[in-house]
Design an enzyme around this catalytic site. Structure first.
Site, mmCIF file in Angstrom:
data_model
loop_
_atom_site.group_PDB
_atom_site.id
_atom_site.type_symbol
_atom_site.label_atom_id
_atom_site.label_comp_id
_atom_site.label_asym_id
_atom_site.label_seq_id
_atom_site.Cartn_x
_atom_site.Cartn_y
_atom_site.Cartn_z
ATOM 1 N N GLU A 1 1.479 -5.516 10.921
ATOM 2 C CA GLU A 1 1.055 -4.115 10.921
ATOM 3 C C GLU A 1 1.891 -3.375 11.966
ATOM 4 O O GLU A 1 1.859 -3.715 13.154
ATOM 5 C CB GLU A 1 -0.428 -4.014 11.257
ATOM 6 N N HIS B 1 2.925 -3.893 6.736
ATOM 7 C CA HIS B 1 1.882 -2.868 6.618
ATOM 8 C C HIS B 1 1.912 -1.932 7.820
ATOM 9 O O HIS B 1 2.589 -2.178 8.819
ATOM 10 C CB HIS B 1 0.501 -3.526 6.527
ATOM 11 N N SER B 2 1.136 -0.869 7.732
ATOM 12 C CA SER B 2 0.810 -0.027 8.870
ATOM 13 C C SER B 2 -0.640 0.451 8.663
ATOM 14 O O SER B 2 -1.110 0.507 7.522
ATOM 15 C CB SER B 2 1.768 1.166 8.951
ATOM 16 N N TYR B 3 -1.388 0.703 9.705
ATOM 17 C CA TYR B 3 -1.002 0.766 11.092
ATOM 18 C C TYR B 3 -1.996 -0.054 11.899
ATOM 19 O O TYR B 3 -3.180 0.011 11.642
ATOM 20 C CB TYR B 3 -1.050 2.220 11.579
ATOM 21 N N HIS C 1 0.856 -1.189 0.000
ATOM 22 C CA HIS C 1 0.000 0.000 0.000
ATOM 23 C C HIS C 1 0.889 1.234 0.000
ATOM 24 O O HIS C 1 1.724 1.424 0.883
ATOM 25 C CB HIS C 1 -0.946 -0.033 1.199
ATOM 26 N N ALA C 2 0.677 2.072 -1.000
ATOM 27 C CA ALA C 2 1.635 3.121 -1.334
ATOM 28 C C ALA C 2 1.889 4.084 -0.186
ATOM 29 O O ALA C 2 3.018 4.533 0.027
ATOM 30 C CB ALA C 2 1.130 3.888 -2.559
ATOM 31 N N ARG C 3 0.852 4.414 0.567
ATOM 32 C CA ARG C 3 0.959 5.456 1.588
ATOM 33 C C ARG C 3 1.684 4.993 2.847
ATOM 34 O O ARG C 3 2.016 5.815 3.704
ATOM 35 C CB ARG C 3 -0.447 5.934 1.937
ATOM 36 N N ASN D 1 -3.174 -6.048 -2.444
ATOM 37 C CA ASN D 1 -3.363 -7.028 -1.379
ATOM 38 C C ASN D 1 -4.783 -7.581 -1.324
ATOM 39 O O ASN D 1 -5.195 -8.141 -0.312
ATOM 40 C CB ASN D 1 -2.999 -6.416 -0.026
ATOM 41 N N ARG D 2 -5.537 -7.440 -2.404
ATOM 42 C CA ARG D 2 -6.823 -8.133 -2.571
ATOM 43 C C ARG D 2 -6.864 -8.860 -3.914
ATOM 44 O O ARG D 2 -7.914 -9.392 -4.287
ATOM 45 C CB ARG D 2 -7.996 -7.138 -2.506
#
Length: 421
Positions: free
Chosen positions: A388, A312-314, A182-184, A257-258
């Site tokens: 996460e 990942h986060s968060y 996930h880019a952000r 991721n889906r």
């Protein structure tokens, strides 16, 4: 709406507005709320569509105690308040929190060819990440190589580093990490790079590192969504998906991721191209996911995959399979839960950062078509995990002074995990 005022300085969760092909989003006066679902998830979902409310994160599925982190644009705040959800204010102005994250750092002056820990004092431009991986590899040339898993939608290489120990290249089962799906989620690539730094600099004199690298080949892809990552640095800091365009829609992006084949299209994903969890129309039709599935199969058919972690986060949680179902579990789930619990305990030691752990569908939320479930069921991975990273009170936009502590605590967990898995 019942609001509890709790403004967290420099805290922010992540938002993405619309899905147009040309954006320059400032998020001026967007308010971020943590909302109690109270069994009214249908009302929340309707608000996402009709009021341009953005779901940023949610915890504990759609149970009675489920909470949702939402970004509400100022023009729709009054209408959302009229829905009368109980909510806590996390931020009064999302744009101010983005500004507080600070500027991208300059490339540090290398010492013997490799930047020191000052690399982790700030976030960095994508081009600097590429240079950093090359410098890491160059400083460990006899035990590493640069690798490429494939190409992104816009043609950028999905690249990283392969490291090995005394047995030689490709002689051991794989440990496979990927970041920035996930880019952000910028902190993910920084933490993965911290792990790489510790391996590269510690192999000569740290017995824990020596043992890990002599027992496993490490394949590390720090940024597997390079198009989206670059977009977060040029147009929209809070973009999540890749930058894939499709016929017959102006919406952009697929949630990588889906888009994996195991559990594809189930609950926790969306068939709507405008959704943040858009799965694509068929498994692997996002080129990044297709490349990762092919790469995983190559590793699986060679020496096999011992451990996979999708960073990942968060949420501060160690996610085990499964995410696509809450009713089935891998055959070794008891072993996994025990190992995850001990890993979480080690993560907590440096700063008392508490991580939950367990099957993702039970401890976080349902997510169909995710990477760890594919690794578990389709690639035969013994431990297919997602982690996460630290969150509260910062959300996605973790301040730069949290980068190094985040890496340090995860390093403690990984040393335990590698020695005991």
């Amino acid at each position: 709406m019942k609001l509890t005022s709790l403004i967290w300085l420099a805290s922010v969760v992540n938002a993405s507005v619309g899905g147009g092909r040309n954006e320059n989003v400032a998020f001026k006066s967007f308010k971020v709320l943590r909302v109690n679902a109270d069994h009214r998830e249908a009302d929340l979902k309707s608000a996402f569509e009709t009021l341009s409310v953005i779901e940023l994160n949610h915890n504990h599925g759609y149970s009675a105690d489920a909470t949702f982190d939402l970004a509400v644009p100022p023009e729709h705040l009054e209408a959302f308040e009229a829905l009368n959800f109980t909510a806590t204010v996390l931020s009064d102005d999302l744009s101010a929190d983005i500004a507080a994250e600070g500027p991208l750092g300059n490339y540090p002056e290398p010492d013997d060819g490799l930047p020191g820990l000052s690399w982790f004092d700030s976030y960095h431009a994508y081009e600097d990440h590429i240079r950093y991986w090359a410098d890491l590899q160059g400083s460990f040339a006899n035990n590493s190589e640069l690798i490429q898993a494939g190409l992104s939608f816009e043609g950028r290489p999905i690249q990283g580093i392969h490291l090995w120990g005394s047995g030689g290249k490709g002689s051991k089962p794989a440990v496979f990490f990927n970041g920035n799906v996930h880019a952000r989620e910028w902190i993910t690539s920084m933490v993965v790079e911290y792990l790489l730094y510790q391996i590269v600099t510690g192999y000569k004199n740290d017995t824990a590192v020596q043992t890990a690298l002599d027992n496993y080949d490490f394949y590390v892809l720090p940024i597997v969504n390079p198009d989206g990552f670059v977009y977060t640095q040029t147009d929209n800091r809070l973009w999540r998906k890749n930058r894939q365009t499709r016929d017959n829609t102006t919406e952009v992006g697929t949630d990588i991721n889906r888009n994996w084949s195991v559990g594809f299209g189930g609950d926790g994903s969306s068939s709507n191209p405008g959704s943040e969890t858009f799965s694509g129309y068929q498994p692997g039709d996002a080129p990044e996911t297709a490349a990762l599935m092919d790469f995983a199969q190559d590793l699986a058919t060679d020496k096999g995959i011992k451990l996979y972690i999708d960073w990942h986060s968060y949420a501060q949680v160690v996610l085990l399979s499964y995410g696509y179902t809450c009713d089935e579990f891998p055959s070794n789930i008891d072993r996994q839960i025990s190992l995850a619990g001990e890993t979480a305990a080690r993560i907590a030691q440096p700063y008392n950062t508490t991580f939950d752990y367990g099957p993702g569908c039970l401890v976080l939320y349902q997510s169909s078509g995710n990477g760890r479930d594919y690794m578990t069921d389709a690639a035969g991975t013994e431990f297919g995990w997602g982690i996460e990273l630290r969150s509260t009170p910062y959300g996605f936009l973790l301040p730069a002074d949290q980068i190094l502590p985040s890496g340090i605590e995860i390093w403690e967990g990984m040393k335990y995990l590698w020695a005991n898995m």
